[in-house]
Enzyme design. Structure first.
Site, PDB file in Angstrom:
ATOM      1  N   HIS A 250       0.835  -1.202   0.000  1.00 50.08           N
ATOM      2  CA  HIS A 250       0.000   0.000   0.000  1.00 50.08           C
ATOM      3  C   HIS A 250       0.869   1.251   0.000  1.00 50.08           C
ATOM      4  CE1 HIS A 250      -4.006  -1.680   1.685  1.00 50.08           C
ATOM      5  NE2 HIS A 250      -3.303  -2.671   1.182  1.00 50.08           N
TER       6      HIS A 250
ATOM      7  N   GLU B 149       3.127  -0.655   4.254  1.00 45.74           N
ATOM      8  CA  GLU B 149       2.766   0.728   3.942  1.00 45.74           C
ATOM      9  C   GLU B 149       4.027   1.517   3.630  1.00 45.74           C
ATOM     10  OE1 GLU B 149      -0.218   2.119   3.769  1.00 45.74           O
ATOM     11  OE2 GLU B 149      -1.536   0.711   4.794  1.00 45.74           O
TER      12      GLU B 149
END
Length: 131
Positions: A47, A120
């Site tokens: 992500h 992330e």
């Protein structure tokens, strides 16, 4: 939320519990493939993050969990190999009810892949301490 919608306009990261073959075919088939292979040992859901800096992971592990140290091994190694990876920013809890349908949670709990992570990475480069 707006960066992870599929062509059907649904947030793909919240469809892992019961993906539709018609509306979420990539998740539907990936989940079926993981189940069929029955030997996946590492799941990474990549992500981009728009608010936090650096690189970190979300995982599913609790202090009472027998996998406590094994689940932390991948993030620890990443922090040793990559100066922008911040082990201290990693989170280990599932989070609220909206997180229960995410890839890392479903793959860990339903498909039994112990090393299941959301990685992330900031849209804006490194973090404050290492940039």
């Amino acid at each position: 939320g707006n960066y992870r919608c599929g062509l059907a306009g649904m947030d793909l990261n919240r469809q892992w519990r019961q993906p539709s073959q018609r509306f979420n075919p990539t998740i539907f088939h990936l989940k079926a493939m993981i189940r069929h292979l029955n030997r996946v040992r590492l799941f990474l859901d990549l992500h981009g993050h728009s608010r936090r800096l650096g690189i970190f992971t979300y995982a599913v592990s609790h202090r009472v969990d027998s996998t406590f140290y094994r689940v932390r091994m991948y993030p620890r190694l990443m922090s040793m190999l990559c100066k922008t990876f911040d082990f201290d920013s990693c989170k280990w809890a599932v989070g609220g009810p909206s997180k229960r349908g995410t890839g890392r949670v479903v793959v860990r709990q339903e498909l039994k892949v112990e090393q299941s992570y959301t990685v992330e990475a900031s849209f804006f480069c490194g973090n404050d301490r290492h940039t």
